[in-house]
Design an enzyme around this catalytic site. Structure first.
Site, PDB file in Angstrom:
ATOM      1  N   PRO A 163       0.804  -1.226   0.000  1.00  0.00           N
ATOM      2  CA  PRO A 163       0.000   0.000   0.000  1.00  0.00           C
ATOM      3  C   PRO A 163       0.838   1.278   0.000  1.00  0.00           C
ATOM      4  CG  PRO A 163      -0.628  -1.441   1.845  1.00  0.00           C
ATOM      5  CD  PRO A 163       0.528  -2.093   1.150  1.00  0.00           C
ATOM      6  N   ASP A 168      -8.346   3.163 -24.922  1.00  0.00           N
ATOM      7  CA  ASP A 168      -9.179   3.087 -23.726  1.00  0.00           C
ATOM      8  C   ASP A 168      -9.038   4.319 -22.853  1.00  0.00           C
ATOM      9  OD1 ASP A 168     -10.527   0.742 -23.933  1.00  0.00           O
ATOM     10  OD2 ASP A 168      -8.820  -0.463 -23.273  1.00  0.00           O
ATOM     11  N   GLU A 176       1.631  -8.983   8.278  1.00  0.00           N
ATOM     12  CA  GLU A 176       1.680  -7.532   8.495  1.00  0.00           C
ATOM     13  C   GLU A 176       2.763  -6.861   7.658  1.00  0.00           C
ATOM     14  OE1 GLU A 176      -0.650  -5.845  10.180  1.00  0.00           O
ATOM     15  OE2 GLU A 176      -1.561  -7.828  10.354  1.00  0.00           O
ATOM     16  N   ARG A 214      -2.678  -6.623 -21.540  1.00  0.00           N
ATOM     17  CA  ARG A 214      -3.433  -5.991 -22.633  1.00  0.00           C
ATOM     18  C   ARG A 214      -2.501  -5.271 -23.622  1.00  0.00           C
ATOM     19  NH1 ARG A 214      -6.424  -2.141 -21.648  1.00  0.00           N
ATOM     20  NH2 ARG A 214      -8.218  -2.599 -22.940  1.00  0.00           N
TER      21      ARG A 214
HETATM   22  N1  ADE Z   1      -1.153  -5.043  -0.345  1.00  0.00           N
HETATM   23  C1  ADE Z   1      -2.103  -4.680   0.525  1.00  0.00           C
HETATM   24  N2  ADE Z   1      -2.803  -3.633   0.086  1.00  0.00           N
HETATM   25  C2  ADE Z   1      -2.276  -3.297  -1.131  1.00  0.00           C
HETATM   26  C3  ADE Z   1      -2.564  -2.304  -2.092  1.00  0.00           C
HETATM   27  N3  ADE Z   1      -3.532  -1.407  -1.909  1.00  0.00           N
HETATM   28  N4  ADE Z   1      -1.827  -2.271  -3.212  1.00  0.00           N
HETATM   29  C4  ADE Z   1      -0.827  -3.164  -3.391  1.00  0.00           C
HETATM   30  N5  ADE Z   1      -0.513  -4.115  -2.516  1.00  0.00           N
HETATM   31  C5  ADE Z   1      -1.220  -4.197  -1.391  1.00  0.00           C
END
Ligand code: ADE
Length: 248
Positions: free
Chosen positions: A89, A169, A116, A154
């Site tokens: 994330p 696209d 985690e 793609r």
């Molecule tokens: N792992 C957990 N959440 C994620 C996300 N939003 N993007 C990429 N990998 C992740």
């Protein structure tokens, strides 16, 4: 393109990517995807791959060594050092431009984290790109890896029936795609816009461009700053942005 996915859930990757467009790309030999089970590289008799974080805190971390060994086993068969994408994330946000950039690689490795997180030292050692698919937290990197692989595939020559469609696209040229219609001409009292039935290709193109601009201004005004717009299109966008009730 040859893709290796380092994961604790290989069946998730194999079951999903073996169908639909990616499945067909694999059958045609345009794409090769192997899910590599990190647990096969665990170095203890319990085959565990996680441990408590130093300094305390919630949950468990994936340990460095099994990931490193899985990476070493797949990368040693590649001619040149591959790009390794770690899904997390905190990474840069995935985009159409990133999909195009990565589609040019011959080999790619995806590293899917779980628990985690992952011991940072192995990330420093092997990862070239840290990528997020959006501002939300998932339970693992498998779904993000599959999202990326789908978007990348793609752009591989021969994957789409119409090569151009990947490039026309949404997001290409920083505009969203125009609305599309198919048969019947009238559905639930809604008619297909007359211009699309006219057979006048220049007028159809003009209409589509206008609709792309309107859609982008309504749904993703943030994209407009990078779009190449005419003076009239800029004025139209300004009107749409100034008027919440704008209908066209
Ligand atoms: N792992 C957990 N959440 C994620 C996300 N939003 N993007 C990429 N990998 C992740």
């Amino acid at each position: 393109m040859n893709i290796k996915v380092l994961t604790l859930f290989p069946e998730m990757i194999e079951n999903t990517l073996s169908v639909s467009m990616t499945g067909r790309a694999i059958e045609k030999g345009l794409l090769e995807i192997e899910a590599v089970n990190i647990r096969d590289y665990a170095f203890n008799k319990h085959h565990s791959v996680d441990d408590y974080p130093y300094g305390g805190g919630a949950g468990m971390l994936m340990q460095a060594e099994p990931i490193y060994q899985a990476y070493a086993a797949v990368s040693e068969k590649m001619e040149k050092k591959p790009r390794v994408v770690f899904l997390a994330p905190h990474g840069e946000t995935f985009s159409q431009d990133k999909a195009i950039e990565l589609s040019k690689e011959e080999n790619l490795i995806f590293l899917c984290g779980h628990y985690e997180g992952v011991d940072e030292r192995v990330v420093e050692e092997i990862v070239t790109d840290v990528v997020s698919i959006g501002d939300y937290v998932l339970t693992g990197g498998e779904l993000p890896a599959m999202v990326m692989i789908d978007a990348i595939s793609r752009f591989l020559p021969g994957v789409l029936h119409n090569e151009d469609s990947a490039y026309t696209d949404s997001f290409q040229g920083s505009l969203l795609e125009y609305p599309q219609y198919s048969r019947p001409e009238t559905w639930h009292d809604k008619k297909v816009p007359a211009i699309l039935l006219s057979g006048n290709h220049a007028k159809v193109d003009e209409w589509r461009r206008l609709r792309s601009v309107i859609r982008t201004a309504k749904f993703r005004p943030d994209l407009l700053k990078n779009a190449d717009l005419t003076t009239e299109e800029k004025e139209l966008c300004k009107k749409i942005l100034d008027d919440e009730d704008f209908v066209c």
